[in-house]
Motif scaffolding. Structure first.
Motif, PDB file in Angstrom:
ATOM      1  N   LEU A   1       0.841  -1.182   0.000  1.00 29.41           N
ATOM      2  CA  LEU A   1       0.000   0.000   0.000  1.00 29.41           C
ATOM      3  C   LEU A   1       0.880   1.236   0.000  1.00 29.41           C
ATOM      4  O   LEU A   1       1.500   1.571   1.016  1.00 29.41           O
ATOM      5  CB  LEU A   1      -0.922   0.007   1.226  1.00 29.41           C
ATOM      6  CG  LEU A   1      -1.918  -1.149   1.314  1.00 29.41           C
ATOM      7  CD1 LEU A   1      -2.738  -1.047   2.585  1.00 29.41           C
ATOM      8  CD2 LEU A   1      -2.823  -1.184   0.097  1.00 29.41           C
ATOM      9  N   GLY A   2       0.931   1.912  -1.112  1.00 28.58           N
ATOM     10  CA  GLY A   2       1.714   3.126  -1.199  1.00 28.58           C
ATOM     11  C   GLY A   2       0.960   4.271  -1.845  1.00 28.58           C
ATOM     12  O   GLY A   2       1.333   5.425  -1.716  1.00 28.58           O
TER      13      GLY A   2
ATOM     14  N   ASP B   1      -3.564   1.376  -5.000  1.00 27.93           N
ATOM     15  CA  ASP B   1      -3.220   0.056  -4.476  1.00 27.93           C
ATOM     16  C   ASP B   1      -4.399  -0.611  -3.768  1.00 27.93           C
ATOM     17  O   ASP B   1      -4.331  -1.789  -3.429  1.00 27.93           O
ATOM     18  CB  ASP B   1      -2.036   0.163  -3.514  1.00 27.93           C
ATOM     19  CG  ASP B   1      -0.758   0.581  -4.229  1.00 27.93           C
ATOM     20  OD1 ASP B   1      -0.644   0.280  -5.431  1.00 27.93           O
ATOM     21  OD2 ASP B   1       0.113   1.208  -3.599  1.00 27.93           O
ATOM     22  N   PHE B   2      -5.474   0.142  -3.557  1.00 29.52           N
ATOM     23  CA  PHE B   2      -6.663  -0.429  -2.922  1.00 29.52           C
ATOM     24  C   PHE B   2      -7.589  -1.112  -3.932  1.00 29.52           C
ATOM     25  O   PHE B   2      -8.663  -1.591  -3.550  1.00 29.52           O
ATOM     26  CB  PHE B   2      -7.455   0.656  -2.179  1.00 29.52           C
ATOM     27  CG  PHE B   2      -6.831   1.109  -0.885  1.00 29.52           C
ATOM     28  CD1 PHE B   2      -6.769   0.258   0.202  1.00 29.52           C
ATOM     29  CD2 PHE B   2      -6.322   2.383  -0.758  1.00 29.52           C
ATOM     30  CE1 PHE B   2      -6.207   0.661   1.389  1.00 29.52           C
ATOM     31  CE2 PHE B   2      -5.751   2.801   0.434  1.00 29.52           C
ATOM     32  CZ  PHE B   2      -5.692   1.937   1.517  1.00 29.52           C
ATOM     33  N   ASP B   3      -7.222  -1.162  -5.185  1.00 28.67           N
ATOM     34  CA  ASP B   3      -8.102  -1.723  -6.214  1.00 28.67           C
ATOM     35  C   ASP B   3      -8.625  -3.119  -5.876  1.00 28.67           C
ATOM     36  O   ASP B   3      -9.828  -3.375  -6.020  1.00 28.67           O
ATOM     37  CB  ASP B   3      -7.395  -1.737  -7.572  1.00 28.67           C
ATOM     38  CG  ASP B   3      -7.280  -0.342  -8.177  1.00 28.67           C
ATOM     39  OD1 ASP B   3      -7.898   0.590  -7.639  1.00 28.67           O
ATOM     40  OD2 ASP B   3      -6.558  -0.194  -9.189  1.00 28.67           O
TER      41      ASP B   3
ATOM     42  N   LEU C   1      -4.280   5.675   5.670  1.00 28.25           N
ATOM     43  CA  LEU C   1      -4.778   4.643   4.763  1.00 28.25           C
ATOM     44  C   LEU C   1      -6.309   4.591   4.770  1.00 28.25           C
ATOM     45  O   LEU C   1      -6.950   4.409   3.734  1.00 28.25           O
ATOM     46  CB  LEU C   1      -4.196   3.282   5.150  1.00 28.25           C
ATOM     47  CG  LEU C   1      -2.684   3.129   4.953  1.00 28.25           C
ATOM     48  CD1 LEU C   1      -2.190   1.836   5.594  1.00 28.25           C
ATOM     49  CD2 LEU C   1      -2.330   3.153   3.475  1.00 28.25           C
ATOM     50  N   ARG C   2      -6.884   4.756   5.934  1.00 28.02           N
ATOM     51  CA  ARG C   2      -8.339   4.720   6.040  1.00 28.02           C
ATOM     52  C   ARG C   2      -8.966   5.898   5.291  1.00 28.02           C
ATOM     53  O   ARG C   2      -9.994   5.750   4.626  1.00 28.02           O
ATOM     54  CB  ARG C   2      -8.737   4.748   7.519  1.00 28.02           C
ATOM     55  CG  ARG C   2     -10.207   4.570   7.765  1.00 28.02           C
ATOM     56  CD  ARG C   2     -10.472   4.158   9.201  1.00 28.02           C
ATOM     57  NE  ARG C   2      -9.893   5.066  10.171  1.00 28.02           N
ATOM     58  CZ  ARG C   2      -9.862   4.831  11.477  1.00 28.02           C
ATOM     59  NH1 ARG C   2     -10.358   3.708  11.970  1.00 28.02           N
ATOM     60  NH2 ARG C   2      -9.338   5.697  12.307  1.00 28.02           N
ATOM     61  N   GLU C   3      -8.329   7.048   5.386  1.00 24.39           N
ATOM     62  CA  GLU C   3      -8.806   8.218   4.656  1.00 24.39           C
ATOM     63  C   GLU C   3      -8.762   7.974   3.150  1.00 24.39           C
ATOM     64  O   GLU C   3      -9.730   8.263   2.431  1.00 24.39           O
ATOM     65  CB  GLU C   3      -7.940   9.430   5.018  1.00 24.39           C
ATOM     66  CG  GLU C   3      -8.238  10.663   4.195  1.00 24.39           C
ATOM     67  CD  GLU C   3      -7.062  11.630   4.155  1.00 24.39           C
ATOM     68  OE1 GLU C   3      -7.182  12.635   3.427  1.00 24.39           O
ATOM     69  OE2 GLU C   3      -6.032  11.374   4.806  1.00 24.39           O
ATOM     70  N   GLN C   4      -7.651   7.425   2.658  1.00 21.52           N
ATOM     71  CA  GLN C   4      -7.517   7.182   1.219  1.00 21.52           C
ATOM     72  C   GLN C   4      -8.560   6.181   0.725  1.00 21.52           C
ATOM     73  O   GLN C   4      -9.176   6.378  -0.332  1.00 21.52           O
ATOM     74  CB  GLN C   4      -6.105   6.674   0.914  1.00 21.52           C
ATOM     75  CG  GLN C   4      -5.012   7.704   1.119  1.00 21.52           C
ATOM     76  CD  GLN C   4      -3.627   7.129   0.917  1.00 21.52           C
ATOM     77  OE1 GLN C   4      -3.478   5.918   0.720  1.00 21.52           O
ATOM     78  NE2 GLN C   4      -2.613   7.967   0.961  1.00 21.52           N
ATOM     79  N   LEU C   5      -8.759   5.118   1.480  1.00 17.21           N
ATOM     80  CA  LEU C   5      -9.742   4.109   1.092  1.00 17.21           C
ATOM     81  C   LEU C   5     -11.151   4.678   1.126  1.00 17.21           C
ATOM     82  O   LEU C   5     -11.953   4.436   0.207  1.00 17.21           O
ATOM     83  CB  LEU C   5      -9.636   2.897   2.022  1.00 17.21           C
ATOM     84  CG  LEU C   5     -10.674   1.789   1.833  1.00 17.21           C
ATOM     85  CD1 LEU C   5     -10.660   1.268   0.403  1.00 17.21           C
ATOM     86  CD2 LEU C   5     -10.416   0.652   2.825  1.00 17.21           C
TER      87      LEU C   5
END
Length: 318
Positions: A6-7, A11-13, A40-44
């Motif tokens: 996860l960068g 990458d959450f695809d 990461l939670r924000e991005q997802l």
């Protein structure tokens, strides 16, 4: 086993493929306040809202504090324009759990995203927790004073019942163990009054009803807390799941929700030793109520680094 580095948001695809048809996605954290989990939670969550049509975010936080953020990000009448200012008004410790740079960044993005949509299609930000007894009481007073003066007497009865214990609801719980000091009847009357008012449309009425549900849940929670055992935990998580279900109903047909909470809440308790202790959590309750296929649970874990911690609840963090 699939290992996915996860960068970047893209990458959450693979995960988005998994959650695309879910009604509820719960995203955990192994520790509260850890930057990496929040980032990461924000991005997802941005992708869940923008690409998958999720309707709101519900967090392990207090309803009144989060309602100020909700009004800001949805540009509701009378709401604070800048989400960061709304977050800075969080009062109950630990304020940094939600009043932090990562949540502020997400809230700013959410306000900008909502600004491009009609009011009825804007994604909200809500609190699920049960701790805000006094703040919720004050919110009820503020609403009734303007919209339903006749209902003030019911609220005042509930307030007077809790008032001898100041703003220390745990002392109410202790007292209720040894003397006939229970506020159930007053709280039930208050809840019935606000629930009846909430049947009419309007976000303020719904929020007041939810604050009354918090008062009722807090009364049960603090009374159970002093007895020990799993009951207070279960009261809290059932309250959070009930709140989530009310939000899904409120947002209407096809509504979908994202939950941010600790792993111990969003993981399915039936897969852990919590079951042996007689405990449930919202991960389990959501699957039981909505079906396993409709609920996706995402946990985060740690490997190395530093976290903020405190030796006792309410003591300074280190």
């Amino acid at each position: 086993m699939l290992v996915q580095r996860l960068g970047a948001p893209s990458d959450f695809d693979p995960l988005l493929e998994r959650v695309r048809d879910a009604r509820i996605v719960m995203i955990g954290e192994a520790t509260h306040g850890t930057y990496d989990f929040y980032r990461l939670r924000e991005q997802l969550t941005r992708r869940l809202i923008a690409e998958c049509g999720f309707s709101f975010v519900a967090v392990e936080g207090d309803w009144p504090d989060c309602d100020r953020v909700h009004r800001s990000v949805t540009a509701a009448p009378g709401g604070i324009v800048e989400p960061l200012v709304a977050l800075e008004r969080f009062e109950r410790w630990p304020t940094w759990m939600w009043a932090n740079a990562e949540v502020a960044r997400f809230s700013g993005w959410l306000r900008a995203w909502n600004a491009q949509r009609p009011q009825g299609q804007r994604a909200g930000f809500h609190g699920l927790d049960v701790y805000s007894l006094w703040e919720s009481m004050q919110a009820i007073f503020d609403y009734l004073g303007e919209e339903d003066p006749a209902g003030l007497e019911v609220a005042q009865d509930a307030y007077r019942c809790f008032e001898p214990y100041g703003r220390r609801p745990e002392e109410y719980g202790i007292a209720s163990r040894f003397v006939s000091s229970r506020c159930e009847e007053e709280v039930v009357r208050l809840l019935a009054r606000t629930r009846e008012q909430a049947l009419a449309d309007g976000p303020d009425r719904f929020s007041t009803w939810q604050n009354a549900e918090v008062v009722a849940g807090a009364e049960r929670y603090y009374r159970a807390m002093v007895a020990g055992g799993p009951e207070s935990w279960n009261i809290r998580d059932v309250h959070m799941q009930d709140t989530l279900d009310r939000l899904l109903d409120r947002y209407g047909r096809g509504a979908r929700g994202v939950v941010w909470a600790h792993n111990t809440h969003v993981g399915d308790a039936r897969a852990t030793d919590m079951t042996a202790e007689g405990m449930v959590n919202i991960g389990q309750l959501a699957r039981e109520r909505h079906g396993a296929d409709a609920v996706v649970l995402v946990g985060f874990g740690c490997y190395q680094g530093a976290v903020i911690a405190a030796p006792r609840w309410g003591s300074p963090a280190e």
